[in-house]
Scaffold this active site. Structure first.
Site, PDB file in Angstrom:
ATOM      1  N   ASN A  12      -4.963 -10.635   1.261  1.00  0.00           N
ATOM      2  CA  ASN A  12      -4.888 -11.293  -0.059  1.00  0.00           C
ATOM      3  C   ASN A  12      -6.112 -10.954  -0.927  1.00  0.00           C
ATOM      4  OD1 ASN A  12      -6.902 -12.682   1.224  1.00  0.00           O
ATOM      5  ND2 ASN A  12      -5.923 -14.696   1.123  1.00  0.00           N
TER       6      ASN A  12
ATOM      7  N   HIS B 204      -9.303 -11.158   0.095  1.00  0.00           N
ATOM      8  CA  HIS B 204     -10.533 -11.917   0.391  1.00  0.00           C
ATOM      9  C   HIS B 204     -11.616 -11.002   0.961  1.00  0.00           C
ATOM     10  CE1 HIS B 204      -9.037 -13.179   4.686  1.00  0.00           C
ATOM     11  NE2 HIS B 204      -9.965 -12.263   4.830  1.00  0.00           N
TER      12      HIS B 204
ATOM     13  N   GLU C  33     -11.499 -16.802  -0.239  1.00  0.00           N
ATOM     14  CA  GLU C  33     -10.068 -16.693  -0.504  1.00  0.00           C
ATOM     15  C   GLU C  33      -9.822 -16.681  -2.016  1.00  0.00           C
ATOM     16  OE1 GLU C  33      -8.368 -15.963   1.944  1.00  0.00           O
ATOM     17  OE2 GLU C  33      -8.473 -17.366   3.637  1.00  0.00           O
TER      18      GLU C  33
ATOM     19  N   ASP D 167     -19.554 -14.627   8.027  1.00  0.00           N
ATOM     20  CA  ASP D 167     -18.815 -15.891   8.112  1.00  0.00           C
ATOM     21  C   ASP D 167     -18.651 -16.333   9.558  1.00  0.00           C
ATOM     22  OD1 ASP D 167     -17.102 -13.822   8.785  1.00  0.00           O
ATOM     23  OD2 ASP D 167     -15.768 -14.108   7.084  1.00  0.00           O
TER      24      ASP D 167
HETATM   25  C1  GLP Z   1     -11.220 -11.894   8.426  1.00  0.00           C
HETATM   26  C2  GLP Z   1     -12.716 -11.806   8.119  1.00  0.00           C
HETATM   27  C3  GLP Z   1     -12.995 -10.768   7.058  1.00  0.00           C
HETATM   28  C4  GLP Z   1     -12.256  -9.484   7.376  1.00  0.00           C
HETATM   29  C5  GLP Z   1     -10.772  -9.741   7.389  1.00  0.00           C
HETATM   30  C6  GLP Z   1      -9.950  -8.501   7.643  1.00  0.00           C
HETATM   31  O1  GLP Z   1     -10.552 -12.722   7.580  1.00  0.00           O
HETATM   32  N1  GLP Z   1     -13.259 -13.045   7.708  1.00  0.00           N
HETATM   33  O2  GLP Z   1     -14.390 -10.554   6.972  1.00  0.00           O
HETATM   34  O3  GLP Z   1     -12.580  -8.502   6.423  1.00  0.00           O
HETATM   35  O4  GLP Z   1     -10.521 -10.674   8.429  1.00  0.00           O
HETATM   36  O5  GLP Z   1      -9.868  -8.252   9.025  1.00  0.00           O
HETATM   37  P1  GLP Z   1      -9.328  -6.930   9.649  1.00  0.00           P
HETATM   38  O6  GLP Z   1     -10.415  -5.925   9.505  1.00  0.00           O
HETATM   39  O7  GLP Z   1      -9.068  -7.277  11.085  1.00  0.00           O
HETATM   40  O8  GLP Z   1      -8.099  -6.561   8.917  1.00  0.00           O
END
Ligand code: GLP
Length: 242
Positions: A136, A138, A143, A67
């Protein structure tokens, strides 16, 4: 789905980093799906360490990131492109032309998403997709929603995602939109590895593994995948029944 509970982030980084390195060694032209966020950083550090030790090369590897933010230049320090440069790409011999991202600034969003899906297909599909999980539930930036998404698209970020990630933005407001692979794009990967650590992920992990399969928790879709491995630390696994 296989679930591994390891003692801490470092142990997960070593296990997952080694798993990716072994996959690259056995298939030097592997197509990797990569993720941003804090969760994969120890794995990237392990990959860099083994690269520096001369154990593998990324010269023939292709990468597709999950993304990218919209309305944020790729060169901005908070873009996912910059994140990947800083945490992996600038430390290994991955050729720039083999690095692929959705262009969050594309004027024609539908064409850009179609281009990305076609590029994944032309590369032979993703062999190994690395994932984190949002609080959440995702994955990528899929989402909670009424339907599972089939392929890449532009999405509005959930308020909880904005709240979780705003701390990284100091000079500009955090973008409200992103382009992301769809849940379907992720499920088309041959192999999936998801990392979740810390108590903030415990609810999402419980729903992913023990809740109803539903687009209300996009990560539940991974239960339909034939080769998905989930790496947890004890805090992220704390609410699991089994
Ligand atoms: C963002 C990214 C996700 C990732 C999530 C969790 O929203 N788009 O791909 O998995 O954050 O991030 P973290 O690993 O910092 O908790």
């Amino acid at each position: 789905m296989r679930v591994y509970i390891l003692e801490n982030e470092a142990a997960i980084g070593k296990a997952v980093g080694d798993l990716i390195c072994e996959a690259v060694i056995s298939k030097p032209d592997i197509v990797l799906g990569l993720a941003t966020g804090m969760s994969p950083i120890p794995s990237y550090e392990r990959m860099i360490a083994r690269y520096r030790a001369g154990e593998l090369s990324f010269a023939r590897v292709s990468t597709f990131n999950l993304d990218e933010y919209c309305d944020l230049p790729r060169e901005h320090k908070n873009s996912f492109y910059s994140f990947m440069r800083q945490n992996l790409f600038s430390h290994v011999d991955l050729p720039p032309e083999r690095i692929h991202f959705l262009d969050g600034g594309a004027a024609d969003e539908a064409a850009e998403c179609a281009r990305y899906e076609a590029a994944i297909e032309a590369a032979g599909g993703i062999d190994l997709q690395l994932l984190g999980i949002g609080r959440n539930g995702h994955i990528g930036f899929n989402e909670p929603a009424a339907h599972f998404t089939i392929s890449s698209y532009k999405t509005a970020l959930a308020p909880s995602t904005i709240a979780a990630n705003s701390r990284f933005f100091s000079d500009v407001p955090m973008p409200r939109h992103a382009m992301t692979m769809g849940v379907g794009s992720i499920l088309r990967s041959r192999r999936i590895v998801l990392i979740a650590t810390g108590s903030a992920k415990a609810d999402a992990v419980k729903t992913m593994l023990e809740g109803e399969v539903s687009p209300r928790c996009p990560a539940t879709a991974l239960r339909e995948h034939p080769d998905a491995a989930i790496y947890l630390d004890p805090a992220a696994a704390a609410l699991l029944d089994k």
